[in-house]
Design a protein around this motif. Structure first.
Motif, PDB file in Angstrom:
ATOM      1  N   MET A   9      61.242  43.069  28.814  1.00 15.04           N
ATOM      2  CA  MET A   9      62.399  42.350  28.305  1.00 15.04           C
ATOM      3  C   MET A   9      62.426  40.954  28.927  1.00 15.04           C
ATOM      4  O   MET A   9      62.332  40.801  30.146  1.00 15.04           O
ATOM      5  N   ALA A  10      62.524  39.933  28.098  1.00 15.46           N
ATOM      6  CA  ALA A  10      62.472  38.540  28.546  1.00 15.46           C
ATOM      7  C   ALA A  10      63.557  38.231  29.569  1.00 15.46           C
ATOM      8  O   ALA A  10      64.686  38.684  29.458  1.00 15.46           O
ATOM      9  N   GLY A  11      63.177  37.434  30.560  1.00 16.41           N
ATOM     10  CA  GLY A  11      64.125  37.003  31.570  1.00 16.41           C
ATOM     11  C   GLY A  11      64.397  38.012  32.657  1.00 16.41           C
ATOM     12  O   GLY A  11      65.286  37.822  33.485  1.00 16.41           O
ATOM     13  N   LYS A  12      63.648  39.088  32.698  1.00 19.67           N
ATOM     14  CA  LYS A  12      63.890  40.134  33.692  1.00 19.67           C
ATOM     15  C   LYS A  12      62.760  40.278  34.706  1.00 19.67           C
ATOM     16  O   LYS A  12      63.003  40.571  35.852  1.00 19.67           O
ATOM     17  N   GLU A  13      61.518  40.100  34.265  1.00 17.77           N
ATOM     18  CA  GLU A  13      60.369  40.291  35.153  1.00 17.77           C
ATOM     19  C   GLU A  13      59.931  38.956  35.722  1.00 17.77           C
ATOM     20  O   GLU A  13      59.149  38.233  35.115  1.00 17.77           O
ATOM     21  N   ARG A  14      60.397  38.642  36.922  1.00 19.28           N
ATOM     22  CA  ARG A  14      60.129  37.348  37.534  1.00 19.28           C
ATOM     23  C   ARG A  14      58.824  37.322  38.325  1.00 19.28           C
ATOM     24  O   ARG A  14      58.243  36.260  38.527  1.00 19.28           O
ATOM     25  N   GLU A  15      58.369  38.459  38.806  1.00 16.77           N
ATOM     26  CA  GLU A  15      57.158  38.457  39.622  1.00 16.77           C
ATOM     27  C   GLU A  15      56.295  39.672  39.345  1.00 16.77           C
ATOM     28  O   GLU A  15      56.770  40.677  38.824  1.00 16.77           O
ATOM     29  N   ILE A  16      55.024  39.507  39.690  1.00 14.27           N
ATOM     30  CA  ILE A  16      54.057  40.573  39.472  1.00 14.27           C
ATOM     31  C   ILE A  16      52.980  40.472  40.547  1.00 14.27           C
ATOM     32  O   ILE A  16      52.699  39.381  41.046  1.00 14.27           O
ATOM     33  N   THR A  17      52.414  41.599  40.901  1.00 12.71           N
ATOM     34  CA  THR A  17      51.280  41.611  41.818  1.00 12.71           C
ATOM     35  C   THR A  17      50.149  42.393  41.171  1.00 12.71           C
ATOM     36  O   THR A  17      50.340  43.545  40.781  1.00 12.71           O
ATOM     37  N   LEU A  18      48.989  41.734  41.032  1.00 11.82           N
ATOM     38  CA  LEU A  18      47.784  42.413  40.562  1.00 11.82           C
ATOM     39  C   LEU A  18      47.022  42.863  41.800  1.00 11.82           C
ATOM     40  O   LEU A  18      46.874  42.093  42.754  1.00 11.82           O
ATOM     41  N   ARG A  19      46.532  44.079  41.787  1.00  5.52           N
ATOM     42  CA  ARG A  19      45.821  44.625  42.953  1.00  5.52           C
ATOM     43  C   ARG A  19      44.545  45.300  42.468  1.00  5.52           C
ATOM     44  O   ARG A  19      44.563  46.116  41.547  1.00  5.52           O
ATOM     45  N   PHE A  20      43.418  44.962  43.121  1.00  3.70           N
ATOM     46  CA  PHE A  20      42.125  45.485  42.713  1.00  3.70           C
ATOM     47  C   PHE A  20      41.120  45.257  43.827  1.00  3.70           C
ATOM     48  O   PHE A  20      41.423  44.610  44.837  1.00  3.70           O
ATOM     49  N   LEU A  21      39.899  45.745  43.643  1.00  7.09           N
ATOM     50  CA  LEU A  21      38.815  45.532  44.603  1.00  7.09           C
ATOM     51  C   LEU A  21      37.931  44.373  44.154  1.00  7.09           C
ATOM     52  O   LEU A  21      37.625  44.255  42.961  1.00  7.09           O
ATOM     53  N   ALA A  22      37.532  43.530  45.114  1.00 13.57           N
ATOM     54  CA  ALA A  22      36.557  42.473  44.819  1.00 13.57           C
ATOM     55  C   ALA A  22      35.197  43.139  44.644  1.00 13.57           C
ATOM     56  O   ALA A  22      34.742  43.875  45.519  1.00 13.57           O
ATOM     57  N   GLU A  23      34.571  42.910  43.511  1.00 11.21           N
ATOM     58  CA  GLU A  23      33.330  43.598  43.157  1.00 11.21           C
ATOM     59  C   GLU A  23      32.085  42.764  43.467  1.00 11.21           C
ATOM     60  O   GLU A  23      32.168  41.539  43.563  1.00 11.21           O
ATOM     61  N   PRO A  24      30.931  43.415  43.575  1.00 11.07           N
ATOM     62  CA  PRO A  24      29.680  42.676  43.820  1.00 11.07           C
ATOM     63  C   PRO A  24      29.404  41.603  42.766  1.00 11.07           C
ATOM     64  O   PRO A  24      28.816  40.574  43.083  1.00 11.07           O
ATOM     65  N   ALA A  25      29.847  41.808  41.547  1.00 11.42           N
ATOM     66  CA  ALA A  25      29.636  40.806  40.494  1.00 11.42           C
ATOM     67  C   ALA A  25      30.413  39.516  40.773  1.00 11.42           C
ATOM     68  O   ALA A  25      30.144  38.482  40.163  1.00 11.42           O
ATOM     69  N   ASP A  26      31.380  39.553  41.706  1.00 11.17           N
ATOM     70  CA  ASP A  26      32.199  38.386  42.031  1.00 11.17           C
ATOM     71  C   ASP A  26      31.585  37.515  43.120  1.00 11.17           C
ATOM     72  O   ASP A  26      32.147  36.483  43.480  1.00 11.17           O
ATOM     73  N   VAL A  27      30.427  37.912  43.654  1.00 11.05           N
ATOM     74  CA  VAL A  27      29.845  37.242  44.816  1.00 11.05           C
ATOM     75  C   VAL A  27      29.185  35.905  44.445  1.00 11.05           C
ATOM     76  O   VAL A  27      28.644  35.740  43.361  1.00 11.05           O
ATOM     77  N   ASN A  28      29.267  34.945  45.387  1.00  8.02           N
ATOM     78  CA  ASN A  28      28.582  33.666  45.212  1.00  8.02           C
ATOM     79  C   ASN A  28      27.288  33.663  46.026  1.00  8.02           C
ATOM     80  O   ASN A  28      26.930  34.671  46.640  1.00  8.02           O
ATOM     81  N   PHE A  29      26.610  32.531  46.079  1.00  4.95           N
ATOM     82  CA  PHE A  29      25.329  32.467  46.789  1.00  4.95           C
ATOM     83  C   PHE A  29      25.496  32.601  48.297  1.00  4.95           C
ATOM     84  O   PHE A  29      24.549  32.891  49.003  1.00  4.95           O
ATOM     85  N   GLY A  30      26.704  32.397  48.797  1.00  7.65           N
ATOM     86  CA  GLY A  30      26.962  32.526  50.226  1.00  7.65           C
ATOM     87  C   GLY A  30      27.378  33.923  50.639  1.00  7.65           C
ATOM     88  O   GLY A  30      27.685  34.163  51.809  1.00  7.65           O
ATOM     89  N   GLY A  31      27.455  34.847  49.683  1.00  5.80           N
ATOM     90  CA  GLY A  31      27.801  36.225  50.000  1.00  5.80           C
ATOM     91  C   GLY A  31      29.284  36.537  50.005  1.00  5.80           C
ATOM     92  O   GLY A  31      29.687  37.640  50.331  1.00  5.80           O
ATOM     93  N   LYS A  32      30.100  35.565  49.640  1.00  6.99           N
ATOM     94  CA  LYS A  32      31.551  35.757  49.562  1.00  6.99           C
ATOM     95  C   LYS A  32      31.967  35.744  48.085  1.00  6.99           C
ATOM     96  O   LYS A  32      31.164  35.448  47.207  1.00  6.99           O
ATOM     97  N   VAL A  33      33.238  36.045  47.810  1.00  9.99           N
ATOM     98  CA  VAL A  33      33.721  35.998  46.430  1.00  9.99           C
ATOM     99  C   VAL A  33      33.710  34.543  45.950  1.00  9.99           C
ATOM    100  O   VAL A  33      34.137  33.632  46.660  1.00  9.99           O
ATOM    101  N   HIS A  34      33.209  34.338  44.764  1.00 13.95           N
ATOM    102  CA  HIS A  34      33.098  33.022  44.136  1.00 13.95           C
ATOM    103  C   HIS A  34      34.482  32.442  43.860  1.00 13.95           C
ATOM    104  O   HIS A  34      35.371  33.152  43.382  1.00 13.95           O
ATOM    105  N   GLY A  35      34.676  31.151  44.153  1.00  9.29           N
ATOM    106  CA  GLY A  35      35.953  30.483  43.890  1.00  9.29           C
ATOM    107  C   GLY A  35      36.364  30.581  42.431  1.00  9.29           C
ATOM    108  O   GLY A  35      37.551  30.684  42.115  1.00  9.29           O
ATOM    109  N   GLY A  36      35.399  30.556  41.528  1.00  4.62           N
ATOM    110  CA  GLY A  36      35.703  30.682  40.100  1.00  4.62           C
ATOM    111  C   GLY A  36      36.306  32.034  39.763  1.00  4.62           C
ATOM    112  O   GLY A  36      37.185  32.137  38.909  1.00  4.62           O
ATOM    113  N   ALA A  37      35.850  33.087  40.448  1.00  6.82           N
ATOM    114  CA  ALA A  37      36.427  34.418  40.232  1.00  6.82           C
ATOM    115  C   ALA A  37      37.880  34.426  40.694  1.00  6.82           C
ATOM    116  O   ALA A  37      38.762  34.976  40.023  1.00  6.82           O
TER     117      ALA A  37
END
Length: 173
Positions: free
Chosen positions: A1-29
């Motif tokens: 319903m509009a005007g009621k949900e002001r905030e949200i939290t997405l929760r998940f695991l950082a996956e190997p596909a998200d890794v950059n060349f330095g071994g950390k999660v890529h900024g683009g991800a």
């Protein structure tokens, strides 16, 4: 319903596909996750499909390790007639612990659109707590700063932009 949900939290695991060349999660991800959370928050508040109009002030504070639990928290901090300023923070940590460290934060502006893609009105968000008033005032101050930055950025966008004489003289020194 509009005007009621002001905030949200997405929760998940950082996956190997998200890794950059330095071994950390890529900024683009991370930026993709921010955009997804901003959309979910804006759609929840407006009850409409929303598009990203601006993403700025992105600060990468700490890297995210692959395998970390990632929480992307999005919250409406200001509303205009058709737009919403969404404050976002990204936290991450070991899934075996409840401790999450701030890794990234920014502001995203989303615009609600109708079925023809035209901006459409949204419910107004009115701050109730002292902290909410602070966040709204901060969003307003950032709007003013963006106007100044936008005019400065024109020189980088328009190659035919004429450099003012005072800037030419600084450059020649």
């Amino acid at each position: 319903m509009a005007g009621k949900e002001r905030e949200i939290t997405l929760r998940f695991l950082a996956e190997p596909a998200d890794v950059n060349f330095g071994g950390k999660v890529h900024g683009g991800a991370v930026m993709k996750w921010i955009d997804l959370a901003a959309y979910a928050c804006a759609a929840g508040w407006s009850g409409r499909y929303c598009i990203t109009a601006y993403a700025g002030g992105i600060r990468f504070v700490k890297p995210i390790m692959v395998g970390s639990v990632v929480e992307v928290e999005a919250k409406v901090i200001y509303t205009g007639r058709t737009s919403m300023h969404i404050g976002l923070s990204v936290r991450a940590g070991d899934p075996t612990s409840d401790q999450r460290n701030l890794t990234t934060h920014c502001i995203v502006i989303m615009v609600a659109v109708d079925s023809n893609g035209n901006p459409t009105t949204i419910p107004e968000w009115i701050p109730e707590t002292e902290h909410d008033i602070f966040l709204r005032n901060s969003a307003i101050a950032l709007m003013e700063m963006r106007k100044k930055i936008s005019s400065e950025m024109e020189a980088h966008v328009d190659p035919n932009m004429v450099i003012p004489e005072k800037e030419k003289s600084k450059k020649d020194k």
